[in-house]
Design an enzyme around this catalytic site. Structure first.
Site, PDB file in Angstrom:
ATOM      1  N   ASP A 284       0.877  -1.164   0.000  1.00 53.64           N
ATOM      2  CA  ASP A 284       0.000   0.000   0.000  1.00 53.64           C
ATOM      3  C   ASP A 284       0.914   1.214   0.000  1.00 53.64           C
ATOM      4  O   ASP A 284       1.570   1.509   1.001  1.00 53.64           O
ATOM      5  CB  ASP A 284      -0.883  -0.035   1.266  1.00 53.64           C
ATOM      6  CG  ASP A 284      -1.708   1.251   1.446  1.00 53.64           C
ATOM      7  OD1 ASP A 284      -1.645   2.142   0.577  1.00 53.64           O
ATOM      8  OD2 ASP A 284      -2.410   1.350   2.477  1.00 53.64           O
TER       9      ASP A 284
ATOM     10  N   LYS B 115       2.615  11.168  -3.518  1.00 54.97           N
ATOM     11  CA  LYS B 115       1.585  10.470  -4.281  1.00 54.97           C
ATOM     12  C   LYS B 115       0.677  11.450  -5.036  1.00 54.97           C
ATOM     13  O   LYS B 115       0.161  11.129  -6.102  1.00 54.97           O
ATOM     14  CB  LYS B 115       0.749   9.614  -3.321  1.00 54.97           C
ATOM     15  CG  LYS B 115      -0.240   8.678  -3.983  1.00 54.97           C
ATOM     16  CD  LYS B 115      -0.848   7.790  -2.925  1.00 54.97           C
ATOM     17  CE  LYS B 115      -1.891   6.851  -3.474  1.00 54.97           C
ATOM     18  NZ  LYS B 115      -2.407   5.968  -2.398  1.00 54.97           N
TER      19      LYS B 115
ATOM     20  N   GLU C 207      -7.300   0.362  -4.502  1.00 52.09           N
ATOM     21  CA  GLU C 207      -7.328   0.262  -3.035  1.00 52.09           C
ATOM     22  C   GLU C 207      -8.654  -0.304  -2.507  1.00 52.09           C
ATOM     23  O   GLU C 207      -8.639  -1.193  -1.650  1.00 52.09           O
ATOM     24  CB  GLU C 207      -7.020   1.636  -2.414  1.00 52.09           C
ATOM     25  CG  GLU C 207      -5.549   2.007  -2.587  1.00 52.09           C
ATOM     26  CD  GLU C 207      -5.257   3.491  -2.419  1.00 52.09           C
ATOM     27  OE1 GLU C 207      -6.156   4.230  -1.976  1.00 52.09           O
ATOM     28  OE2 GLU C 207      -4.128   3.905  -2.735  1.00 52.09           O
TER      29      GLU C 207
ATOM     30  N   ASP D 172     -12.871   5.509   2.754  1.00 48.97           N
ATOM     31  CA  ASP D 172     -11.439   5.572   3.071  1.00 48.97           C
ATOM     32  C   ASP D 172     -11.042   6.988   3.485  1.00 48.97           C
ATOM     33  O   ASP D 172     -10.916   7.877   2.645  1.00 48.97           O
ATOM     34  CB  ASP D 172     -10.637   5.105   1.842  1.00 48.97           C
ATOM     35  CG  ASP D 172      -9.122   5.102   2.083  1.00 48.97           C
ATOM     36  OD1 ASP D 172      -8.673   5.647   3.104  1.00 48.97           O
ATOM     37  OD2 ASP D 172      -8.408   4.547   1.237  1.00 48.97           O
TER      38      ASP D 172
HETATM   39  P1  ADP Z   1      -3.062   7.459   3.941  1.00 48.14           P
HETATM   40  O1  ADP Z   1      -3.949   6.419   3.380  1.00 48.14           O
HETATM   41  O2  ADP Z   1      -3.445   8.859   3.529  1.00 48.14           O
HETATM   42  O3  ADP Z   1      -1.611   7.196   3.721  1.00 48.14           O
HETATM   43  P2  ADP Z   1      -3.611   6.485   6.683  1.00 48.14           P
HETATM   44  O4  ADP Z   1      -4.732   5.586   6.344  1.00 48.14           O
HETATM   45  O5  ADP Z   1      -2.365   5.870   7.186  1.00 48.14           O
HETATM   46  O6  ADP Z   1      -3.276   7.534   5.540  1.00 48.14           O
HETATM   47  O7  ADP Z   1      -4.185   7.509   7.799  1.00 48.14           O
HETATM   48  C1  ADP Z   1      -3.381   8.423   8.466  1.00 48.14           C
HETATM   49  C2  ADP Z   1      -4.252   9.276   9.367  1.00 48.14           C
HETATM   50  O8  ADP Z   1      -4.895   8.454  10.357  1.00 48.14           O
HETATM   51  C3  ADP Z   1      -3.462  10.344  10.122  1.00 48.14           C
HETATM   52  O9  ADP Z   1      -4.138  11.585  10.049  1.00 48.14           O
HETATM   53  C4  ADP Z   1      -3.486   9.814  11.557  1.00 48.14           C
HETATM   54  O10 ADP Z   1      -3.400  10.855  12.523  1.00 48.14           O
HETATM   55  C5  ADP Z   1      -4.832   9.113  11.610  1.00 48.14           C
HETATM   56  N1  ADP Z   1      -4.912   8.139  12.717  1.00 48.14           N
HETATM   57  C6  ADP Z   1      -4.079   7.110  12.963  1.00 48.14           C
HETATM   58  N2  ADP Z   1      -4.439   6.461  14.077  1.00 48.14           N
HETATM   59  C7  ADP Z   1      -5.544   7.104  14.567  1.00 48.14           C
HETATM   60  C8  ADP Z   1      -6.382   6.929  15.733  1.00 48.14           C
HETATM   61  N3  ADP Z   1      -6.149   5.966  16.611  1.00 48.14           N
HETATM   62  N4  ADP Z   1      -7.429   7.788  15.893  1.00 48.14           N
HETATM   63  C9  ADP Z   1      -7.649   8.780  15.015  1.00 48.14           C
HETATM   64  N5  ADP Z   1      -6.890   9.000  13.931  1.00 48.14           N
HETATM   65  C10 ADP Z   1      -5.851   8.177  13.703  1.00 48.14           C
HETATM   66 MG    MG Z   2      -4.586   4.828   2.311  1.00 49.35          MG
END
Ligand code: ADP
Ligand code: MG
Length: 619
Positions: free
Chosen positions: A24, A87, A187, A211
């Protein structure tokens, strides 16, 4: 026969793993997963803690590169050397992202043309493909350390709305990182697979995948039948995610504690510290009702109730997008069988509750939302490896098909591993004023220069009516049928002239030779990319030299003597560097010429409009 090599420095046995990994490659975070004893498993860092690698790249003083969570700390201190959200730039031209320029702390440049963006770090220039490859390399080493073997094959996920150019850029990044990208998977498709949806070919369902990541929100509605995942609609907001949750908390604290706003602007490390506290508060409130902490002499507090008030409007925005997606997909609420939660921000309880209320059913959130896409990619990889006997593998084309473009570069039209039959097209134009003929040479293979690929045939599209360079619109279409017969059509859309040719794509090539071509493409990926980047810089430089010469010639009266000589000097410097082989020098000369002429071009344009208007008044 399996090859085994011994690494003398580490004393370990190095072997090739036949595992295909799932990756991913996210805007905020990336991760790698693989199938272990029949279940997908996300790989952790060497401390056995995190599965997520922050998608951040930091360039140090001596070009040393740090990727991942360690690079995060440089975001504030050295924004110009710290690349995030790469990205967002994949497969994009400057025109696509011109209005996003402010968003990036680093320098995104291009010459105001259709060519792809580059990122400038000091005097070096990088493409988004090269930068993404650095993240992929990091993931590759991580899984190789876990398996104690070399990994060569991968499935990489992309958002469902990614276009061909963005998908191809992702493939190229994989190749540059030494990975043969067997498939690019959407995705939401991967997320559905992780929940076991669509694995049974009898399964027919409509699934909504919600998502919410760090900086982006995507909603996709998929129809799944006979193992085929069809995207019925996508919607979302490319600037809405967990970062905005953090931002509203910071704003609230500033307001609530009467903090000095202008001070925070100048004191970057303090404002960064507060932002990190806000993210911590948000995460804490996903499981607790209250957050409390101390930052120096400042006590910070936030209750879940206040937090929910702050983010409710943001969640409402995502639900509007869900509604639009449902309308576009022509789906009634009751027709949606499952709702799947993806992305770290769906950990927020209010998000889960509001989404569940909106769709009128409970949501699938039993899997870790930041891993679910990678886990699904690992399942897809395992299916491709042929480990799941219940699933029929469809026919695919073993090598990429494309045409020769400027400078002997290969432009892929149908990527390797595409489903057969398959159809794809792209538009091209001429490079010389009044050009009447265009040679279309068709090649097969994975290398960046056509001279290293197999030529399948060529023809000439003749009779293009004389037009200025860049004006004709020539569409080239590839149609590959189930028997591997490739038909290539070229058509100039303004005049309608067309020409086509037919060839057998697999004629005279053995499986062994194909394997060899593939291996070579990965072995030579770095040098191929270097040549490609140089050729592209040269092509672009030549276009800019042409238009700069024209500009000086046509606007003599509107430029001062100094402006004229400086423009000519800078153009000559570019002309000189374009003869050489240093792409950074060429890019730098382009950047300098453009920065200088940009205001002049604006002034000249305004003056020309003025004259035109005055002309009107007189009649
Ligand atoms: P992407 O797909 O954009 O790469 P992610 O799916 O990894 O991103 O999501 C990252 C986001 O999730 C960040 O803003 C992070 O602060 C938030 N996040 C991670 N864990 C938690 C949690 N326990 N509660 C709320 N938000 C969270
Ligand atoms: Mg993602």
């Amino acid at each position: 026969m399996a090859k085994i090599a011994i690494n003398l420095s580490k004393g370990t046995i190095e072997k090739d793993s036949n595992i295909i990994v799932g990756i991913d490659l996210g805007t905020t975070n990336s991760l790698v997963a693989y199938m272990k004893d029949g279940t997908p498993h996300a790989v952790k860092d060497e401390n056995g803690k995190n599965t997520l690698v922050a998608s951040i790249i930091h360039f140090g003083q001596k070009e040393e590169v740090v990727v991942g969570n360690e690079a995060k700390q440089f975001l504030v201190q050295q924004p110009e050397n710290t690349i995030y959200s790469i990205k967002r730039l994949m497969g994009k031209s400057f025109k696509d992202v011109a209005d996003l320029e402010q968003y990036f702390g680093y320098k995104v440049i291009d010459e105001d043309t259709d060519s792809l963006v580059k990122i400038r770090v000091d005097d070096k220039f990088y493409t988004p493909i090269e930068l993404s490859a650095k993240i992929l390399s990091q993931l590759k080493s991580r899984i190789e350390a876990e398996l104690g073997a070399t990994v060569r094959k991968a499935v990489i996920t992309v958002p469902a709305y990614f276009n061909d150019a963005q998908r191809q850029a992702t493939r190229d990044a994989g190749k540059l990182a030494g990975l043969d990208v067997l498939r690019i998977v959407n995705e939401p498709t991967a997320a559905s697979l992780a929940y076991g949806i669509g694995i049974d070919p009898e399964d027919t369902q409509i699934v909504a995948v919600y998502d919410l990541g760090g900086g982006t929100f995507d909603i996709s509605i998929l129809q799944i039948q006979q193992g085929i995942f069809e995207v019925l609609a996508t919607n979302g907001d490319t600037f809405l995610g967990g970062d905005d949750f953090d931002r509203v908390i910071v704003d609230y604290w500033i307001d609530h504690y009467g903090l000095d706003k202008s001070l925070l602007k100048t004191d970057k490390s303090r404002s960064q510290a507060i932002r990190l506290e806000a993210e911590q508060a948000k995460k804490t409130l996903s499981t607790k009702d209250k957050f409390q902490s101390k930052l120096g002499d400042l006590s910070l507090e936030l209750t879940r109730e206040t937090f929910e008030q702050l983010i409710r409007p943001l969640i409402d925005k995502t639900l509007k997008a869900c509604k639009n997606a449902r309308t576009d997909a022509k789906i009634e609420p009751a027709q949606i069988d499952q709702v799947i939660m993806v992305g770290g921000s769906t950990r927020v309880p209010l998000v889960q509750q509001m989404v569940s209320d909106f769709f009128g059913k409970s949501v699938n959130n039993s899997l870790n939302p930041d891993e679910v896409v990678a886990l699904g990619a690992a399942i897809q990889a395992d299916i491709l490896a042929g480990n799941n006997k219940d699933i029929l593998l469809i026919d695919i084309t073993p090598l990429s098909l494309g045409i020769e473009t400027m400078g002997g570069l290969m432009d892929v039209i149908i990527p390797r591993n595409s489903k057969v039959p398959s159809k794809a097209g792209r538009q091209y134009t001429t490079s010389v004023d009044g050009q009447k003929n265009l040679k279309v040479a068709v090649f097969q293979g994975e290398r960046d220069l056509v001279k290293d690929n197999r030529k399948l045939g060529e023809f000439i599209l003749a009779g293009i009516p004389p037009m200025a360079a860049g004006m004709p619109k020539i569409e080239i279409q590839f149609i590959l049928d189930a028997d591997g017969i490739l038909k290539v059509k070229a058509k100039e859309l303004r005049s309608g002239v067309e020409q086509s040719i037919q060839m057998r794509s697999t004629y005279g090539i053995s499986e062994e030779e194909m394997g060899k071509m593939l291996l070579e493409s990965i072995q030579h990926a770095e040098e191929d990319m270097a040549v490609r980047v140089l050729m592209e810089a040269k092509n672009e430089a030549n276009n800019i030299i042409l238009s700069s010469d024209k500009f000086v010639e046509q606007n003599k009266a509107l430029l001062s003597e100094e402006e004229r000589t400086t423009t000519i000097e800078l153009t000559n410097a570019l002309r000189e560097s374009a003869k050489g082989t240093d792409k950074d020098l060429i890019n730098k000369a382009m950047d300098e010429l453009n920065t200088y002429t940009h205001p002049l071009a604006h002034r000249v344009m305004d003056a020309n409009i003025q004259t035109a208007l005055q002309g009107k008044k007189i009649d």
